[in-house]
Scaffold this motif. Structure first.
Motif, PDB file in Angstrom:
ATOM      1  N   ASP A 337       0.848  -1.195   0.000  1.00  0.00           N
ATOM      2  CA  ASP A 337       0.000   0.000   0.000  1.00  0.00           C
ATOM      3  C   ASP A 337       0.881   1.242   0.000  1.00  0.00           C
ATOM      4  N   VAL A 338       0.620   2.125  -0.955  1.00  0.00           N
ATOM      5  CA  VAL A 338       1.433   3.327  -1.126  1.00  0.00           C
ATOM      6  C   VAL A 338       0.542   4.569  -1.022  1.00  0.00           C
ATOM      7  N   VAL A 339       0.939   5.506  -0.175  1.00  0.00           N
ATOM      8  CA  VAL A 339       0.263   6.803  -0.090  1.00  0.00           C
ATOM      9  C   VAL A 339       1.306   7.887  -0.357  1.00  0.00           C
ATOM     10  N   ILE A 340       1.046   8.754  -1.359  1.00  0.00           N
ATOM     11  CA  ILE A 340       2.011   9.811  -1.693  1.00  0.00           C
ATOM     12  C   ILE A 340       1.443  11.177  -1.315  1.00  0.00           C
ATOM     13  N   TRP A 341       2.340  12.171  -1.273  1.00  0.00           N
ATOM     14  CA  TRP A 341       1.868  13.538  -1.034  1.00  0.00           C
ATOM     15  C   TRP A 341       2.316  14.500  -2.132  1.00  0.00           C
ATOM     16  N   ASN A 342       2.687  13.956  -3.303  1.00  0.00           N
ATOM     17  CA  ASN A 342       2.939  14.810  -4.474  1.00  0.00           C
ATOM     18  C   ASN A 342       1.665  15.596  -4.806  1.00  0.00           C
ATOM     19  N   LYS A 343       1.831  16.814  -5.243  1.00  0.00           N
ATOM     20  CA  LYS A 343       0.674  17.627  -5.636  1.00  0.00           C
ATOM     21  C   LYS A 343       0.012  17.052  -6.885  1.00  0.00           C
ATOM     22  N   LYS A 374      -1.926   8.959  -6.509  1.00  0.00           N
ATOM     23  CA  LYS A 374      -2.614  10.238  -6.327  1.00  0.00           C
ATOM     24  C   LYS A 374      -2.437  10.723  -4.888  1.00  0.00           C
ATOM     25  N   SER A 375      -2.318  12.009  -4.730  1.00  0.00           N
ATOM     26  CA  SER A 375      -2.039  12.619  -3.425  1.00  0.00           C
ATOM     27  C   SER A 375      -3.026  12.161  -2.348  1.00  0.00           C
ATOM     28  N   TYR A 376      -2.457  11.682  -1.236  1.00  0.00           N
ATOM     29  CA  TYR A 376      -3.198  11.273  -0.035  1.00  0.00           C
ATOM     30  C   TYR A 376      -4.261  10.212  -0.319  1.00  0.00           C
ATOM     31  N   THR A 377      -4.040   9.437  -1.367  1.00  0.00           N
ATOM     32  CA  THR A 377      -4.946   8.341  -1.726  1.00  0.00           C
ATOM     33  C   THR A 377      -4.157   7.034  -1.737  1.00  0.00           C
ATOM     34  N   GLU A 378      -4.669   6.043  -1.042  1.00  0.00           N
ATOM     35  CA  GLU A 378      -3.939   4.766  -0.955  1.00  0.00           C
ATOM     36  C   GLU A 378      -4.031   4.003  -2.272  1.00  0.00           C
ATOM     37  N   THR A 379      -2.870   3.655  -2.819  1.00  0.00           N
ATOM     38  CA  THR A 379      -2.787   2.793  -3.996  1.00  0.00           C
ATOM     39  C   THR A 379      -2.374   1.407  -3.542  1.00  0.00           C
ATOM     40  N   LYS A 380      -3.256   0.424  -3.750  1.00  0.00           N
ATOM     41  CA  LYS A 380      -2.984  -0.945  -3.282  1.00  0.00           C
ATOM     42  C   LYS A 380      -2.412  -1.764  -4.428  1.00  0.00           C
ATOM     43  N   LEU A 381      -1.229  -2.344  -4.198  1.00  0.00           N
ATOM     44  CA  LEU A 381      -0.540  -3.148  -5.206  1.00  0.00           C
ATOM     45  C   LEU A 381      -0.443  -4.597  -4.742  1.00  0.00           C
ATOM     46  N   PHE A 382      -0.330  -5.491  -5.708  1.00  0.00           N
ATOM     47  CA  PHE A 382      -0.146  -6.912  -5.425  1.00  0.00           C
ATOM     48  C   PHE A 382       1.261  -7.296  -5.862  1.00  0.00           C
ATOM     49  N   ALA A 383       2.121  -7.608  -4.895  1.00  0.00           N
ATOM     50  CA  ALA A 383       3.521  -7.937  -5.184  1.00  0.00           C
ATOM     51  C   ALA A 383       3.750  -9.434  -4.966  1.00  0.00           C
ATOM     52  N   GLN A 384       4.359 -10.070  -5.959  1.00  0.00           N
ATOM     53  CA  GLN A 384       4.632 -11.506  -5.863  1.00  0.00           C
ATOM     54  C   GLN A 384       6.132 -11.739  -5.957  1.00  0.00           C
ATOM     55  N   PHE A 385       6.694 -12.223  -4.864  1.00  0.00           N
ATOM     56  CA  PHE A 385       8.141 -12.375  -4.736  1.00  0.00           C
ATOM     57  C   PHE A 385       8.580 -13.776  -5.139  1.00  0.00           C
ATOM     58  N   ASP A 386       9.802 -13.840  -5.684  1.00  0.00           N
ATOM     59  CA  ASP A 386      10.316 -15.118  -6.183  1.00  0.00           C
ATOM     60  C   ASP A 386      10.704 -16.092  -5.081  1.00  0.00           C
ATOM     61  N   LYS A 387      10.757 -15.635  -3.859  1.00  0.00           N
ATOM     62  CA  LYS A 387      10.999 -16.535  -2.717  1.00  0.00           C
ATOM     63  C   LYS A 387      10.450 -15.904  -1.456  1.00  0.00           C
ATOM     64  N   ASP A 388      10.352 -16.703  -0.410  1.00  0.00           N
ATOM     65  CA  ASP A 388       9.822 -16.217   0.856  1.00  0.00           C
ATOM     66  C   ASP A 388      10.974 -15.897   1.804  1.00  0.00           C
ATOM     67  N   ILE A 389      11.045 -14.664   2.257  1.00  0.00           N
ATOM     68  CA  ILE A 389      12.064 -14.264   3.231  1.00  0.00           C
ATOM     69  C   ILE A 389      11.439 -14.346   4.617  1.00  0.00           C
ATOM     70  N   GLN A 390      11.973 -15.237   5.428  1.00  0.00           N
ATOM     71  CA  GLN A 390      11.356 -15.479   6.730  1.00  0.00           C
ATOM     72  C   GLN A 390      11.453 -14.266   7.656  1.00  0.00           C
ATOM     73  N   LEU A 391      12.612 -13.642   7.695  1.00  0.00           N
ATOM     74  CA  LEU A 391      12.807 -12.485   8.565  1.00  0.00           C
ATOM     75  C   LEU A 391      13.344 -11.333   7.717  1.00  0.00           C
ATOM     76  N   VAL A 392      12.475 -10.366   7.417  1.00  0.00           N
ATOM     77  CA  VAL A 392      12.850  -9.240   6.563  1.00  0.00           C
ATOM     78  C   VAL A 392      13.596  -8.196   7.391  1.00  0.00           C
ATOM     79  N   LYS A 393      14.837  -7.946   7.006  1.00  0.00           N
ATOM     80  CA  LYS A 393      15.660  -6.968   7.722  1.00  0.00           C
ATOM     81  C   LYS A 393      15.664  -5.608   7.025  1.00  0.00           C
TER      82      LYS A 393
END
Length: 453
Positions: A337-343, A374-393
């Motif tokens: 989920d991405v929220v931006i504040w660009n005009k 879009k400014s102050y509007t949540e953009t929901k994306l679907f990301a599919q990763f090539d592997k599962d990282i158990q502990l994301v650092k």
């Protein structure tokens, strides 16, 4: 001394002679010359059990008692190959036999119809599918006479073999337990009536995988559940030009078998999502599996029967999942989920990289279409990763517009949030970060403030 050695060696010699006498029956190996001349249909049934995992036994079509290892109280799985334009044996036969027997104590019958499938004239092979099905139907009726239950029969059909399975099931009024169809053949079957192709009524439960629907496979749903891997057409890692030779023609089609092998071997878990189209799936609009109740999203492959009852109630169901280019084929899904504040609005693509504490990295590129921010509007994306990282650092983000001739833009991000689809990991966030077009920004994520965790 000589007699002593003789008596020691005698049992070994007898054992060797018995083994030689028994031998192993193998799948018919033909050459391109056979395919050019053309072959007439001949059905050979090769039996494998846990007592002879790698050594096939050629079965009699009429005298089932001639094979003491054929236990009719066990379930029976038929494996039926497809078109063989060069006459060679399928490279995956031994793997699927060994993997299924490792999972379950069953009779496996490999249906060798290479005489009949090996023909440069594809239409002749298609003609032979009904005849092959009639032969198998007679054999299964013989099994039934000897006490075998039709509901304990599972047919795994590849390409033309999928339709043969359907014809057998239709001959037996849909009484066999399960048909698994791996990329059912499309040419000569697309647009035909259900009597001339696989259909959900052919078995008590029919599950179908599509991997090459725009060429050698079938596009429309054919089962109680239809899985469309990577949309059902172009598979990752398969060549895109004819310059790659024969692999260009068969790679997508053949991928169906290798995806299924991963599921039998439990190498991968492919969670599939019911959806009306692949586009909507990639847009992240179909990540809800509430219709399946407590069972959750169905998982592609060998163990789909766990969802059988709910699928029979739902009716025909189309599902989608994505894969890697090589085994293990499974991918790991997140929502981003991405929220931006660009005009001004921004359009572009996002690449996300997850870094584990063990040095491993997982990458997801969301580029199936230009994304709108879009400014102050949540953009929901679907990301599919090539592997599962158990502990994301650490997490890396890169924003791009794909346009080299326009000025470089910046994406002023108010909040980034990554949520694992399984819901077992705490959502990760980053606040107030600037993404310069084409430049990767790496940061340490923190637990999301608005999370319920």
């Amino acid at each position: 001394m000589f007699l002593w050695h003789y008596y020691l060696a005698l049992p070994l010699l007898i054992t060797i002679q018995i083994y030689k006498a028994q031998g192993c029956d193998e799948f018919t190996d033909l050459g391109l010359s056979h395919a050019i001349i053309g072959t007439s249909l001949k059905i050979r049934l090769l039996l494998y059990t846990r007592d002879n995992v790698t050594c096939g036994t050629l079965m009699s079509h009429t005298n089932l008692h001639a094979h003491p290892q054929f236990n009719l109280s066990r379930p029976t799985t038929f494996i039926i190959h497809g078109y063989r334009p060069t006459g060679s044996p399928p490279m995956w036969l031994q793997n699927i036999t060994e993997m299924v027997l490792a999972r379950e104590d069953v009779n496996i019958i490999v249906v060798d119809w290479n005489y009949g499938a090996a023909n440069v004239n594809y239409f002749k092979a298609v003609e032979n599918t009904h005849k092959a099905a009639d032969n198998l139907t007679a054999f299964i009726k013989k099994m039934q006479e000897h006490g075998s239950s039709l509901s304990s029969i599972h047919m795994i059909g590849v390409s033309l073999g999928a339709h043969i399975s359907g014809f057998v099931g239709a001959n037996l009024n849909g009484s066999i337990g399960r048909i698994t169809a791996l990329d059912p053949a499309g040419p000569q079957f697309t647009g035909t009536s259900k009597e001339d192709r696989l259909d959900p009524t052919n078995a008590q439960f029919v599950d179908v995988l599509h991997t090459d629907m725009d060429a050698l496979g079938f596009r429309e749903p054919l089962g109680h559940i239809d899985f469309y891997a990577n949309g059902g057409a172009d598979q990752p890692g398969c060549p895109r030009t004819i310059l790659s030779g024969t692999k260009y023609f068969k790679c997508d089609h053949q991928r169906s078998v290798f995806l299924y092998l991963d599921s039998v071997n439990q190498t991968c878990t492919h969670k599939a999502f019911p959806c009306s189209s692949y586009k909507e799936f990639l847009d992240g609009k179909c990540l809800n599996c509430d219709s399946f109740g407590s069972a959750g999203c169905p998982v592609f492959g060998y163990d789909i029967t766990k969802w059988r009852d709910v699928l029979l109630k739902l009716g025909q169901t189309k599902t989608f999942f994505t894969t890697n280019s090589v085994s293990p084929f499974c991918m790991t899904g997140y929502t981003v989920d991405v929220v931006i504040w660009n005009k001004d609005e921004r359009w572009g693509y996002i690449t996300v990289k997850l870094h584990g504490d063990d040095g491993k990295e997982a990458v997801a590129t969301i580029d199936h279409k230009a994304l709108k921010f879009k400014s102050y509007t949540e953009t929901k994306l679907f990301a599919q990763f090539d592997k599962d990282i158990q502990l994301v650092k650490k997490v890396s983000f890169k924003f791009s517009t794909g346009n080299a001739f326009k000025p470089k833009y910046k994406l002023r991000v108010l909040r980034l949030r990554l949520t694992h689809l399984e819901g077992k990991k705490r959502p990760l966030c980053r606040y107030d970060v600037i993404l310069e077009e084409g430049k990767e920004v790496t940061f340490r994520p923190i637990p999301c403030e608005e999370s319920n965790f």
